[in-house]
Design an enzyme around this catalytic site. Structure first.
Site, PDB file in Angstrom:
ATOM      1  N   ASP A   4       0.831  -1.209   0.000  1.00  0.00           N
ATOM      2  CA  ASP A   4       0.000   0.000   0.000  1.00  0.00           C
ATOM      3  C   ASP A   4       0.870   1.265   0.000  1.00  0.00           C
ATOM      4  O   ASP A   4       2.028   1.227   0.406  1.00  0.00           O
ATOM      5  CB  ASP A   4      -0.887  -0.044   1.254  1.00  0.00           C
ATOM      6  CG  ASP A   4      -2.141   0.805   1.102  1.00  0.00           C
ATOM      7  OD1 ASP A   4      -2.280   1.517   0.095  1.00  0.00           O
ATOM      8  OD2 ASP A   4      -2.990   0.746   2.021  1.00  0.00           O
ATOM      9  N   ASP A  39     -10.786   4.385  -1.238  1.00  0.00           N
ATOM     10  CA  ASP A  39     -11.298   3.514  -0.179  1.00  0.00           C
ATOM     11  C   ASP A  39     -12.818   3.565  -0.110  1.00  0.00           C
ATOM     12  O   ASP A  39     -13.422   4.630  -0.218  1.00  0.00           O
ATOM     13  CB  ASP A  39     -10.771   3.968   1.190  1.00  0.00           C
ATOM     14  CG  ASP A  39      -9.302   3.652   1.376  1.00  0.00           C
ATOM     15  OD1 ASP A  39      -8.602   3.400   0.378  1.00  0.00           O
ATOM     16  OD2 ASP A  39      -8.851   3.672   2.539  1.00  0.00           O
TER      17      ASP A  39
HETATM   18  C1  9PG Z   1      -4.720   1.281   5.833  1.00  0.00           C
HETATM   19  C2  9PG Z   1      -5.554   1.676   4.640  1.00  0.00           C
HETATM   20  C3  9PG Z   1      -6.254   0.464   3.985  1.00  0.00           C
HETATM   21  C4  9PG Z   1      -6.928   0.896   2.698  1.00  0.00           C
HETATM   22  C5  9PG Z   1      -5.914   1.560   1.783  1.00  0.00           C
HETATM   23  C6  9PG Z   1      -5.278   2.741   2.494  1.00  0.00           C
HETATM   24  O1  9PG Z   1      -4.892   9.763   1.951  1.00  0.00           O
HETATM   25  N1  9PG Z   1      -4.906   9.092   2.996  1.00  0.00           N
HETATM   26  O2  9PG Z   1      -4.625   9.602   4.111  1.00  0.00           O
HETATM   27  C7  9PG Z   1      -5.241   7.716   2.955  1.00  0.00           C
HETATM   28  C8  9PG Z   1      -5.228   6.949   4.111  1.00  0.00           C
HETATM   29  C9  9PG Z   1      -5.575   5.603   4.044  1.00  0.00           C
HETATM   30  C10 9PG Z   1      -5.911   5.035   2.827  1.00  0.00           C
HETATM   31  C11 9PG Z   1      -5.922   5.793   1.681  1.00  0.00           C
HETATM   32  C12 9PG Z   1      -5.581   7.144   1.726  1.00  0.00           C
HETATM   33  O3  9PG Z   1      -6.266   3.712   2.766  1.00  0.00           O
HETATM   34  O4  9PG Z   1      -6.491   1.977   0.592  1.00  0.00           O
HETATM   35  O5  9PG Z   1      -7.509  -0.215   2.048  1.00  0.00           O
HETATM   36  O6  9PG Z   1      -5.318  -0.561   3.714  1.00  0.00           O
HETATM   37  O7  9PG Z   1      -4.674   2.306   3.708  1.00  0.00           O
HETATM   38  O8  9PG Z   1      -4.111   2.392   6.385  1.00  0.00           O
END
Ligand code: 9PG
Length: 670
Positions: free
Chosen positions: A425, A485
């Site tokens: 990720d 998400d």
């Molecule tokens: C775990 C998550 C999950 C999820 C992923 C990802 O921009 N942001 O701050 C942001 C935070 C989390 C995120 C996407 C963007 O989600 O897509 O399925 O694994 O991390 O932290």
């Protein structure tokens, strides 16, 4: 065999097959592509890091030759042209290839440094067309705006619309036009006209340079391949990525055809089936404990007869820090090898989340190896994101020590701990702008060095990309998150007054995940298995209504992609559980969004393989819709309830609740 003919025309050579005719205008320095009643005139150019530029337009083209080719796209003929250069100029060559069995033209630029000083290339404008429509016609055209990475919004906009605002470096790379009036798509775009004509332009090679297609205010398309300022020594050569132009009267089939071409060129890694599973994130988030995983594991084992899921995937929340993947926190007292063993004992395969290219400011990794970070021009570590209450820096994957460390992390997780599947990720971090240890590595190359190290370490286990740039991931990941998400809420949590705002399209929300699940239909199967993100079925600890849960299930099922549930299973009723069970057989080809070039988000999805038609109401109130059926059907049944639906054989009238949908099974009479 439909051959590619090569001959002479009045203004230069001509290449032609049954779909398209390519004519060179040697004096004018342009080529023209004609198919049906569409003709596109285009030039090619290169921009240097010092601000200088070369363009074939007006400078004229020399013909260097034509050759027979046989490559990933099949048999064809390539025409090699070069800009008529002045004595002190480097040489810009341009190759255009037509194939026997493809309707598109493939183009690539190559710069040879024939000067005696090094040169730095900013970007190749591989193709720059003249205006494709008159200013007054502009709002009759729609532009497919493809996002940079998993979470980047992907949708069609009116060509007269303003672009979305970039959120760099997370969901957009930093290469953007200044001011309004230009629409930018990453990797590929399709421009669809009012009469069904469509021009699809995209890059089919993606290992070395990030790429974009711009639609300028004057209606001209430019396909750009970014060399990121790498140096070409005297006598050396640098090529752009290869782009295709596909002129067709069927935009909906051009995108999948482009996806197939990209997959072939890049050696997409297949997987024998579409995985299914359970994921901890959207129920427990970072607070997840070992007990939570075990409790759901036991339930999954008990439910297996009715719900045969394959993977149990532990998400974010086990690790001791962002970057400290090999040490757990107190919520996982038995450690991750123990947990993988429990998962295996219960007959499931084990999945684990990591964000391998990030190092949190509070991590041990950063404290011990501050020199492993990508740098900003001022010398500070480059920030990839602020999350988990800290700044998170990007690792510099051009450093051998980083590659070695990635190898160690992923060998430990797979070989020692026993995980069968890794969700990698926030990996866009390795591809953001910055100063790298290897100054001659592009963003795409740096990213792929990191991904290749992971692939070497995990062998043929399943790799799921997430937060991952689409182009440079092809060939290295088996599955890919293709949208923002999901969340236990329809709209994003923030910006209440502005819930449908274009600036929040990448934020966690069911509606945002669904949009990309629909619009990235063409990547499924050709590039990897699409992960539409999780299904949330619980009826407590969620604000999703019955209708919204049904729509989530419907669109995930229609996507043909990976069905993954993310619920505390003790909160899921048997009826809701059955929805998941019924999605499992829908794994297969992706639904085509029939009205992709009419509206955002598309409302009508069609799976010819299964005879399934879905209609979605994105509005906040109930709505009556009449939909034309893609095939004549005499009997219609509601997929979920089994109820027979009345139809006149060619259209169907439906009343849909707010955010609700109908999934119809079409059948001809016996
Ligand atoms: C775990 C998550 C999950 C999820 C992923 C990802 O921009 N942001 O701050 C942001 C935070 C989390 C995120 C996407 C963007 O989600 O897509 O399925 O694994 O991390 O932290």
């Amino acid at each position: 065999m439909p051959e590619v003919r090569y001959g002479d025309g009045p203004s230069g050579p001509v290449l032609e097959n049954e779909h398209v005719r390519l004519t060179v205008n040697a004096e004018g320095g342009t080529i023209s592509l004609a198919a049906g009643d569409v003709e596109i005139v285009a030039s090619s150019g290169v921009r240097f890091a010092d601000g200088g530029a070369l363009s074939t337009l007006g400078a004229g083209l020399e013909v260097r030759g034509a050759e027979v080719v046989d490559d990933a796209q099949g048999r064809g003929r390539a025409l090699i042209l070069a800009l008529r250069a002045a004595a002190d100029e480097p040489e810009l060559a341009f190759t255009a290839t037509l194939y026997e069995n493809q309707p598109f033209v493939a183009v690539r630029s190559t710069l040879t440094n024939t000067t005696d000083a090094p040169l730095r290339v900013h970007a190749f404008d591989v193709l720059r067309t003249g205006p494709l429509f008159a200013p007054a016609e502009r709002d009759g055209w729609r532009f497919y705006r493809h996002g940079w990475q998993s979470w980047s919004p992907t949708l069609t906009l009116s060509a007269a619309d303003r672009d979305l605002r970039p959120l760099s470096p997370i969901v957009d790379p930093a290469t953007r036009p200044e001011g309004d009036g230009t629409l930018v798509s990453e990797l590929v775009t399709s421009l669809a006209g009012p009469d069904g004509r469509a021009i699809t332009t995209g890059f089919i090679s993606t290992a070395d340079q990030l790429s974009q297609v711009w639609l300028d205010g004057d209606g001209a398309l430019t396909a750009t391949s970014y060399a990121d300022g790498v140096e070409i020594a005297p006598g050396e050569t640098l090529s752009s990525e290869r782009a295709v132009v596909d002129i067709t009267s069927d935009a909906l089939s051009a995108l999948p055809r482009y996806g197939e071409a990209l997959g072939r060129e890049m050696g997409a890694v297949s997987w024998p089936h579409v995985p299914s599973g359970w994921c901890s994130w959207y129920q427990y988030f970072g607070a997840v404990t070992e007990d939570d995983i075990v409790a759901n594991l036991e339930r999954l084992a008990a439910l297996r007869e009715d719900l045969p899921l394959e993977y149990v995937q532990v998400d974010d929340g086990y690790q001791s820090g962002i970057g400290d993947w090999l040490t757990v926190n107190e919520k996982f007292p038995h450690g991750m090898a123990w947990l993988a063993e429990r998962i295996h004992e219960r007959g499931f395969k084990a999945g684990l989340w990591l964000a391998p290219f990030l190092a949190g400011a509070q991590s041990r990794l950063f404290a011990e190896h501050p020199d492993w970070m990508l740098r900003s021009p001022s010398g500070e570590p480059a920030v990839a994101i602020q999350n988990w209450g800290q700044l998170c820096y990007a690792l510099d994957c051009t450093r051998p020590e980083v590659i070695q460390w990635l190898d160690e992390v992923f060998r430990t997780v797979t070989e020692e701990w026993g995980y069968d599947y890794v969700k990698i990720d926030f990996v866009y971090a390795a591809a953001i702008e910055g100063v790298r240890f290897d100054p001659n590595a592009t963003r795409a190359q740096a990213y792929r060095r990191g991904l290749e190290a992971i692939r070497r370490a995990v062998g043929d286990r399943f790799v799921l990309g997430c937060g991952a740039p689409i182009g440079p991931s092809v060939g290295l990941v088996n599955g890919m998150r293709i949208g923002p998400d999901v969340a236990p809420a329809w709209y994003p949590d923030l910006h209440r007054g502005d819930r449908q705002s274009r600036s929040t399209m990448s934020f966690p929300a069911a509606v945002n995940a669904l949009r990309n699940t629909i619009t990235r239909y063409w990547t499924h199967g050709s590039l990897w298995q699409n992960d539409p993100d999780c299904l949330l079925l619980r009826d407590r600890e969620t604000s999703l209504t019955d209708a919204e849960v049904r729509t989530l299930a419907t669109v995930i099922g229609m996507s043909g992609g990976m069905p993954l549930d993310s619920d505390d299973l003790s909160l899921v009723s048997p009826e809701r559980r059955e929805m998941l069970a019924r999605l499992l057989p829908l794994r297969g080809p992706a639904a085509v969004p029939l009205d992709l070039f009419e509206r955002d988000p598309p409302r009508v999805l069609w799976r010819a393989d299964a005879g399934l038609l879905a209609v979605v109401n994105w509005e906040d109130m109930p709505r009556d819709v009449t939909v034309e059926m893609p095939v004549a059907a005499e009997r219609l049944r509601d997929f979920w309830s089994g109820e027979e639906i009345a139809s006149d054989g060619s259209t169907v009238a439906l009343r849909l609740p707010a955010h609700g949908s109908r999934l119809l099974a079409l059948a001809r009479s016996r």
